[in-house]
Design a protein around this motif. Structure first.
Motif, PDB file in Angstrom:
ATOM      1  N   THR A 198       1.407  -8.195  -6.650  1.00 24.52           N
ATOM      2  CA  THR A 198       0.230  -8.225  -7.410  1.00 24.52           C
ATOM      3  C   THR A 198       0.274  -9.412  -8.121  1.00 24.52           C
ATOM      4  OG1 THR A 198       0.498  -5.768  -7.939  1.00 24.52           O
ATOM      5  CG2 THR A 198      -1.043  -7.368  -9.411  1.00 24.52           C
ATOM      6  N   THR A 199      -0.784 -10.476  -7.700  1.00 23.09           N
ATOM      7  CA  THR A 199      -0.984 -11.795  -8.523  1.00 23.09           C
ATOM      8  C   THR A 199      -2.289 -11.929  -9.349  1.00 23.09           C
ATOM      9  OG1 THR A 199      -2.146 -12.718  -6.789  1.00 23.09           O
ATOM     10  CG2 THR A 199       0.245 -12.692  -6.258  1.00 23.09           C
ATOM     11  N   TYR A 200      -2.430 -13.194  -9.935  1.00 27.19           N
ATOM     12  CA  TYR A 200      -3.232 -13.301 -10.824  1.00 27.19           C
ATOM     13  C   TYR A 200      -4.764 -13.398  -9.837  1.00 27.19           C
ATOM     14  CZ  TYR A 200      -0.507 -14.651 -14.631  1.00 27.19           C
ATOM     15  OH  TYR A 200       0.533 -14.516 -15.619  1.00 27.19           O
ATOM     16  N   GLY A 201      -4.705 -13.767  -8.704  1.00 28.03           N
ATOM     17  CA  GLY A 201      -5.589 -13.824  -7.556  1.00 28.03           C
ATOM     18  C   GLY A 201      -5.831 -12.437  -6.988  1.00 28.03           C
ATOM     19  N   GLY A 202      -5.166 -11.595  -7.106  1.00 27.15           N
ATOM     20  CA  GLY A 202      -5.374 -10.418  -6.532  1.00 27.15           C
ATOM     21  C   GLY A 202      -3.992  -9.706  -5.768  1.00 27.15           C
ATOM     22  N   GLU A 203      -4.265  -8.806  -5.034  1.00 30.25           N
ATOM     23  CA  GLU A 203      -2.922  -8.269  -4.268  1.00 30.25           C
ATOM     24  C   GLU A 203      -2.925  -8.607  -2.939  1.00 30.25           C
ATOM     25  OE1 GLU A 203      -1.560  -3.642  -3.805  1.00 30.25           O
ATOM     26  OE2 GLU A 203      -3.418  -4.255  -2.795  1.00 30.25           O
ATOM     27  N   VAL A 204      -1.668  -9.400  -2.757  1.00 27.83           N
ATOM     28  CA  VAL A 204      -1.271  -9.852  -1.208  1.00 27.83           C
ATOM     29  C   VAL A 204      -0.641  -8.821  -0.335  1.00 27.83           C
ATOM     30  CG1 VAL A 204       0.144 -11.677  -0.166  1.00 27.83           C
ATOM     31  CG2 VAL A 204      -0.774 -12.084  -2.382  1.00 27.83           C
ATOM     32  N   GLN A 205      -0.997  -8.503   0.501  1.00 24.34           N
ATOM     33  CA  GLN A 205      -0.615  -7.656   1.603  1.00 24.34           C
ATOM     34  C   GLN A 205       0.433  -8.503   2.215  1.00 24.34           C
ATOM     35  OE1 GLN A 205      -3.528  -4.927   3.159  1.00 24.34           O
ATOM     36  NE2 GLN A 205      -5.068  -5.605   1.915  1.00 24.34           N
ATOM     37  N   ALA A 206       1.769  -8.482   1.987  1.00 24.73           N
ATOM     38  CA  ALA A 206       2.514  -9.461   2.456  1.00 24.73           C
ATOM     39  C   ALA A 206       3.284  -8.731   4.000  1.00 24.73           C
ATOM     40  CB  ALA A 206       3.692  -9.577   1.530  1.00 24.73           C
ATOM     41  N   VAL A 207       3.641  -7.289   4.054  1.00 22.69           N
ATOM     42  CA  VAL A 207       3.984  -6.795   5.187  1.00 22.69           C
ATOM     43  C   VAL A 207       3.163  -5.457   5.266  1.00 22.69           C
ATOM     44  CG1 VAL A 207       5.881  -5.521   5.777  1.00 22.69           C
ATOM     45  CG2 VAL A 207       6.487  -7.409   4.565  1.00 22.69           C
ATOM     46  N   ARG A 208       2.705  -5.421   6.675  1.00 24.94           N
ATOM     47  CA  ARG A 208       1.507  -4.438   6.749  1.00 24.94           C
ATOM     48  C   ARG A 208       1.794  -3.851   8.121  1.00 24.94           C
ATOM     49  NH1 ARG A 208      -3.239  -6.891   8.217  1.00 24.94           N
ATOM     50  NH2 ARG A 208      -2.252  -8.409   9.561  1.00 24.94           N
ATOM     51  N   GLY A 209       2.773  -2.831   7.805  1.00 24.97           N
ATOM     52  CA  GLY A 209       3.177  -1.717   8.850  1.00 24.97           C
ATOM     53  C   GLY A 209       4.286  -2.048   9.985  1.00 24.97           C
ATOM     54  N   VAL A 210       5.313  -2.842   9.430  1.00 32.90           N
ATOM     55  CA  VAL A 210       6.562  -3.328  10.132  1.00 32.90           C
ATOM     56  C   VAL A 210       7.132  -2.034  10.448  1.00 32.90           C
ATOM     57  CG1 VAL A 210       8.707  -4.269  10.086  1.00 32.90           C
ATOM     58  CG2 VAL A 210       6.438  -5.666   9.306  1.00 32.90           C
TER      59      VAL A 210
END
Length: 351
Positions: free
Chosen positions: A24-36
């Motif tokens: 969660t950041t000020y710019g929104g949600e970063v999906q850093a890992v996506r189904g590893v």
């Protein structure tokens, strides 16, 4: 379709399935890992490779639950170590695993180690905490470990501070601290990045020595394909938070199937190439993980992309020898189309 896994259950030490991690950041949600998904077998070295921002370090820190709880979240997925699920453990329970069963070596020893206390105190701290030994017993183990990692005069070195060691020696100390408790898994996050090639080779040889002597399983996080070729048994190639190709190092390096893997290999300098030949590059930039593309994340940079690539994410297709690739070019359901704009770097990589 599921990814390849030719290992028996008794061989698997660590198993990750469908791991999703976001920030969660000020710019929104970063999906850093996506189904590893990945497996680590007993006594092997698994490399996780990819360019900066692909999610490899986030994946590694997730295994040890080292991400900041205020801003990060494991949204779904499973992390099982020796059959035990780690995602639901309390912080107290995880502290009993960190530093004993699973340990980690960080990239920058200057920030990972404490410059205000002696090296001996830092090595002995973990021994006393996890092995419940006396200070004299812990000191003896610390001396033995410094000898093992190649630091001369270990008795006197225990009394010294971080600034009294070179960069290569600091990295050896980091390895000593991580390995002194005889862990089952050692995670190394870019451990040779700041070192010159001679010291880098020495550090990689040290990892091999430790593995021979202790049987530790190693996860090596790196962007350097040369490191992968030197030390790893298997490799997972990550892009935009996903594993796009996996298999043995020989299979992936000699028979790459994903266009991204081919691009990475084509960008490596080769000893048999003309020195005047410019290195090739992958055009474009990785996608914005605030809003990941609905299809293949590499499609916008891929000269072999088909229409289906932009609209749907590919499954992982199992090939021979435990080789897996997440690419529509390997999926029988995809229409066989002539790829537009097949750029030079892909043609060169394919040969």
């Amino acid at each position: 379709m599921s990814g390849p896994d030719s290992s028996s259950p008794s061989d698997v030490l660590l198993e990750v399935k469908d791991l999703h991690v976001s920030f969660t950041t000020y710019g929104g949600e970063v999906q850093a890992v996506r189904g590893v998904s990945l497996t680590l077998r007993r006594g092997e070295t698994l490399a996780i490779v990819g360019e900066s921002g692909c999610g490899k370090s986030v994946t590694a820190r997730s295994l040890m639950r080292l991400l900041p709880p205020q801003t990060s979240k494991i949204r779904q997925g499973s992390i099982r170590f020796q059959g035990r699920e780690l995602t639901g453990l309390t912080e107290k329970q995880m502290r009993e695993i960190r530093g004993s069963a699973i340990t980690m070596i960080f990239q920058d020893a200057m920030t990972a180690l404490n410059p205000t206390i002696t090296i001996g105190e830092q090595i002995m701290e973990g021994i006393i905490r996890h092995q419940k030994l006396s200070r004299s017993e812990a000191r003896k183990q610390a001396v033995e470990m410094l000898e093992l990692v190649g630091i001369s005069n270990p008795e006197s070195r225990l009394k010294q501070h971080l600034h009294q060691f070179s960069g290569g020696m600091r990295q050896r100390i980091m390895i000593a601290i991580a390995a002194v408790g005889n862990p089952s898994v050692l995670i190394a996050d870019e451990p040779t990045t700041a070192l010159d090639v001679t010291i880098q080779a020495q550090i990689l040889d040290l990892f091999k020595l430790l593995q021979r002597k202790t049987g530790v399983s190693i996860i090596m996080i790196t962007h350097d394909l040369g490191v992968v070729a030197n030390i790893a048994d298997r490799v997972n190639v990550m892009y935009a938070g996903k594993v796009v190709e996996s298999g043995t190092v020989d299979e992936v390096f000699q028979h790459p199937q994903h266009p991204y893997t081919k691009g990475l290999l084509a960008s490596m300098p080769r000893l048999d190439s003309d020195r005047n030949t410019p290195l090739q590059s992958i055009p474009g930039t990785p996608p914005d993980l605030f809003a990941p593309p609905k299809g293949c994340a590499f499609a916008a940079r891929c000269p072999l992309a088909m229409e289906v690539c932009a609209d749907f994410q590919p499954d992982t297709t199992s090939l021979s020898g435990g080789h897996g690739v997440a690419c529509w070019l390997q999926d029988a359901r995809a229409k066989q189309m002539v790829p537009p704009n097949a750029n030079t770097f892909i043609r060169s990589a394919i040969g």
